[in-house]
Design a protein around this motif. Structure first.
Motif, mmCIF file in Angstrom:
data_model
loop_
_atom_site.group_PDB
_atom_site.id
_atom_site.type_symbol
_atom_site.label_atom_id
_atom_site.label_comp_id
_atom_site.label_asym_id
_atom_site.label_seq_id
_atom_site.Cartn_x
_atom_site.Cartn_y
_atom_site.Cartn_z
ATOM 1 N N LYS A 169 0.823 -1.203 0.000
ATOM 2 C CA LYS A 169 0.000 0.000 0.000
ATOM 3 C C LYS A 169 0.861 1.259 0.000
ATOM 4 O O LYS A 169 0.472 2.293 -0.551
ATOM 5 C CB LYS A 169 -0.925 -0.016 1.219
ATOM 6 C CG LYS A 169 -1.948 1.107 1.233
ATOM 7 C CD LYS A 169 -2.884 0.987 2.435
ATOM 8 C CE LYS A 169 -3.737 -0.253 2.344
ATOM 9 N NZ LYS A 169 -4.795 -0.274 3.398
ATOM 10 N N ASP A 170 2.059 1.176 0.599
ATOM 11 C CA ASP A 170 2.956 2.341 0.647
ATOM 12 C C ASP A 170 3.760 2.512 -0.633
ATOM 13 O O ASP A 170 4.633 3.384 -0.725
ATOM 14 C CB ASP A 170 3.886 2.257 1.862
ATOM 15 C CG ASP A 170 4.756 0.993 1.870
ATOM 16 O OD1 ASP A 170 4.767 0.256 0.859
ATOM 17 O OD2 ASP A 170 5.409 0.731 2.902
ATOM 18 N N GLY A 171 3.496 1.685 -1.626
ATOM 19 C CA GLY A 171 4.160 1.810 -2.921
ATOM 20 C C GLY A 171 5.448 1.017 -3.047
ATOM 21 O O GLY A 171 6.073 1.007 -4.117
ATOM 22 N N LEU A 172 5.864 0.314 -1.986
ATOM 23 C CA LEU A 172 7.081 -0.493 -2.039
ATOM 24 C C LEU A 172 6.770 -1.868 -2.613
ATOM 25 O O LEU A 172 5.703 -2.440 -2.373
ATOM 26 C CB LEU A 172 7.696 -0.633 -0.639
ATOM 27 C CG LEU A 172 8.195 0.656 0.013
ATOM 28 C CD1 LEU A 172 8.731 0.386 1.408
ATOM 29 C CD2 LEU A 172 9.266 1.323 -0.852
ATOM 30 N N PHE A 173 7.717 -2.394 -3.391
ATOM 31 C CA PHE A 173 7.543 -3.719 -3.972
ATOM 32 C C PHE A 173 7.621 -4.781 -2.869
ATOM 33 O O PHE A 173 8.475 -4.718 -1.984
ATOM 34 C CB PHE A 173 8.618 -3.986 -5.020
ATOM 35 C CG PHE A 173 8.606 -2.993 -6.147
ATOM 36 C CD1 PHE A 173 7.587 -3.008 -7.081
ATOM 37 C CD2 PHE A 173 9.608 -2.042 -6.276
ATOM 38 C CE1 PHE A 173 7.564 -2.092 -8.123
ATOM 39 C CE2 PHE A 173 9.595 -1.128 -7.308
ATOM 40 C CZ PHE A 173 8.568 -1.150 -8.236
ATOM 41 N N ALA A 174 6.731 -5.758 -2.937
ATOM 42 C CA ALA A 174 6.688 -6.810 -1.936
ATOM 43 C C ALA A 174 7.815 -7.820 -2.171
ATOM 44 O O ALA A 174 8.257 -8.040 -3.303
ATOM 45 C CB ALA A 174 5.334 -7.511 -1.968
ATOM 46 N N TYR A 175 8.230 -8.457 -1.079
ATOM 47 C CA TYR A 175 9.307 -9.455 -1.145
ATOM 48 C C TYR A 175 8.983 -10.561 -2.140
ATOM 49 O O TYR A 175 9.841 -10.964 -2.937
ATOM 50 C CB TYR A 175 9.531 -10.045 0.252
ATOM 51 C CG TYR A 175 10.423 -11.263 0.257
ATOM 52 C CD1 TYR A 175 11.792 -11.160 0.037
ATOM 53 C CD2 TYR A 175 9.886 -12.540 0.478
ATOM 54 C CE1 TYR A 175 12.605 -12.284 0.035
ATOM 55 C CE2 TYR A 175 10.686 -13.661 0.481
ATOM 56 C CZ TYR A 175 12.045 -13.533 0.254
ATOM 57 O OH TYR A 175 12.846 -14.655 0.251
ATOM 58 N N GLN A 176 7.757 -11.094 -2.102
ATOM 59 C CA GLN A 176 7.417 -12.224 -2.966
ATOM 60 C C GLN A 176 7.582 -11.880 -4.440
ATOM 61 O O GLN A 176 8.017 -12.719 -5.237
ATOM 62 C CB GLN A 176 5.976 -12.683 -2.701
ATOM 63 C CG GLN A 176 5.669 -13.008 -1.248
ATOM 64 C CD GLN A 176 6.365 -14.268 -0.760
ATOM 65 O OE1 GLN A 176 7.208 -14.838 -1.441
ATOM 66 N NE2 GLN A 176 6.027 -14.701 0.437
ATOM 67 N N LEU A 177 7.228 -10.665 -4.809
ATOM 68 C CA LEU A 177 7.420 -10.230 -6.194
ATOM 69 C C LEU A 177 8.899 -10.136 -6.533
ATOM 70 O O LEU A 177 9.370 -10.735 -7.509
ATOM 71 C CB LEU A 177 6.753 -8.874 -6.414
ATOM 72 C CG LEU A 177 7.043 -8.204 -7.771
ATOM 73 C CD1 LEU A 177 6.205 -8.832 -8.872
ATOM 74 C CD2 LEU A 177 6.811 -6.706 -7.711
ATOM 75 N N ALA A 178 9.635 -9.386 -5.725
ATOM 76 C CA ALA A 178 11.030 -9.093 -6.055
ATOM 77 C C ALA A 178 11.891 -10.346 -6.079
ATOM 78 O O ALA A 178 12.723 -10.527 -6.981
ATOM 79 C CB ALA A 178 11.591 -8.078 -5.058
ATOM 80 N N VAL A 179 11.708 -11.237 -5.108
ATOM 81 C CA VAL A 179 12.593 -12.405 -5.020
ATOM 82 C C VAL A 179 12.368 -13.348 -6.201
ATOM 83 O O VAL A 179 13.341 -13.873 -6.777
ATOM 84 C CB VAL A 179 12.417 -13.130 -3.670
ATOM 85 C CG1 VAL A 179 11.065 -13.825 -3.568
ATOM 86 C CG2 VAL A 179 13.547 -14.135 -3.454
ATOM 87 N N VAL A 180 11.128 -13.545 -6.603
ATOM 88 C CA VAL A 180 10.858 -14.452 -7.718
ATOM 89 C C VAL A 180 11.308 -13.820 -9.032
ATOM 90 O O VAL A 180 11.976 -14.474 -9.856
ATOM 91 C CB VAL A 180 9.369 -14.832 -7.766
ATOM 92 C CG1 VAL A 180 9.030 -15.552 -9.076
ATOM 93 C CG2 VAL A 180 9.010 -15.712 -6.581
ATOM 94 N N VAL A 181 10.973 -12.563 -9.236
ATOM 95 C CA VAL A 181 11.358 -11.896 -10.481
ATOM 96 C C VAL A 181 12.883 -11.869 -10.623
ATOM 97 O O VAL A 181 13.423 -12.126 -11.718
ATOM 98 C CB VAL A 181 10.766 -10.476 -10.545
ATOM 99 C CG1 VAL A 181 11.364 -9.685 -11.706
ATOM 100 C CG2 VAL A 181 9.250 -10.541 -10.674
ATOM 101 N N ASP A 182 13.589 -11.599 -9.545
ATOM 102 C CA ASP A 182 15.045 -11.534 -9.640
ATOM 103 C C ASP A 182 15.681 -12.912 -9.787
ATOM 104 O O ASP A 182 16.709 -13.053 -10.467
ATOM 105 C CB ASP A 182 15.624 -10.804 -8.423
ATOM 106 C CG ASP A 182 15.422 -9.306 -8.521
ATOM 107 O OD1 ASP A 182 15.278 -8.794 -9.643
ATOM 108 O OD2 ASP A 182 15.412 -8.634 -7.477
ATOM 109 N N ASP A 183 15.108 -13.941 -9.156
ATOM 110 C CA ASP A 183 15.644 -15.283 -9.364
ATOM 111 C C ASP A 183 15.459 -15.718 -10.818
ATOM 112 O O ASP A 183 16.323 -16.386 -11.396
ATOM 113 C CB ASP A 183 14.992 -16.277 -8.408
ATOM 114 C CG ASP A 183 15.588 -16.230 -7.007
ATOM 115 O OD1 ASP A 183 16.699 -15.683 -6.851
ATOM 116 O OD2 ASP A 183 14.954 -16.748 -6.060
#
Length: 294
Positions: A169-183
């Protein structure tokens, strides 16, 4: 998003810069490093700096310097998640276009009052984007998987089926998104990490299915805890490892991971100790418990 490329073993260590490198994070770095090197693979380092309010100034640089002092040298340029925003937005846009995500106004307090697991309240409500989190429609709900270390893992099925947040909600990317996309972006084939991430692994496996990508193989080693349920972490102010004397910490980390380094290696240098560790690394000897009290 580009598809995975089948190739040699590619492992990674992905610390968050919320504090300095402590014994628990050294175990994570060492385990992932040794499994990669023993399998003639590459070992990458990724700094998970997508949550600025939790980050400590200078921690990223200090973590990298500590890894080098401990002989844990990475094979490719360090990836900073803070530089991946355009890719995350691209994935979020694709999810929206395919109608695989939606805006959610539910607060943590509301979800907690309803039992602690989000029940999809906002899925069909077409909530406005303002003041919303973005959730992915979790079609697959994977709750079981085979782990390299722990064997068969069964997670909370209701939690595994939850539509989870990919943009906060604060506009920050969630961990689940970032970790999978980067892997996916780094073509990671193996993820060796702590048991605190067993349940998130189920969500990540579901997200891989949503993105139509092949997931890596996962292995979860026990957490180092000061007492049951109290893991060593930056948030708990775990003490920094001794940069001036790496051998005792490396030796202790090997023992923690079930390896059997001979005592004479306490008199060796870092390169000699790691050379022995790479040659003799056996992931089957890593304890299958989820916690070990130090």
């Amino acid at each position: 998003m580009r598809p995975n490329i089948v190739q040699q073993y590619r492992g990674r260590f992905a610390p968050s810069p919320s504090g300095l490198l402590h014994f628990g994070s050294l175990i994570a770095a060492l385990a992932s490093y040794l499994d990669a090197k023993h399998n003639n693979g590459l070992w990458l380092v990724r700094i998970e700096d997508i949550d600025p309010p939790r980050e400590k100034a200078g921690a990223s640089t200090d973590i990298l310097q500590t890894l080098e002092l401990f002989g844990l040298h990475w094979d490719e340029q360090v990836l900073y998640q803070s530089q991946q925003s355009s890719l995350y937005r691209e994935v979020l846009a694709d999810l929206a276009q395919q109608k695989l995500s939606y805006y959610c106004h539910c607060t943590r307090a509301k979800i907690k009052a309803l039992g602690g697991i989000y029940q999809g309240h906002c899925r069909g409500l077409a909530q406005p984007e303002a003041d919303s989190a973005t959730r992915v429609i979790n079609t697959f709900g994977i709750s079981q998987f085979n782990d390299i270390i722990q064997g068969h893992v069964a997670c909370n099925q209701e939690l595994a089926q939850e539509d989870f947040i990919v943009l906060r909600k604060d506009g920050l990317f969630a961990y689940q998104l970032a970790v999978v996309v980067d892997d996916i972006y780094q073509n990671i084939t193996h993820v060796i990490r702590g048991c605190d991430l067993l349940e998130p692994t189920a969500r990540q496996l579901s997200f891989y299915q949503t993105l139509q990508q092949k997931p890596p193989s996962y292995g979860h080693f026990p957490l180092a805890v000061a007492k049951p349920g109290f893991k060593l972490s930056k948030q708990n102010n775990a003490p920094e490892v001794d940069k001036n004397n790496p051998i005792p910490s490396l030796f202790s980390a090997l023992k923690f991971l079930g390896q059997q380094p001979p005592n004479e290696l306490l008199q060796a240098n870092v390169a000699e100790l790691l050379s022995w560790a790479i040659t003799h690394w056996s992931i089957s000897q890593v304890p299958k418990s989820q916690e070990i009290v130090l």
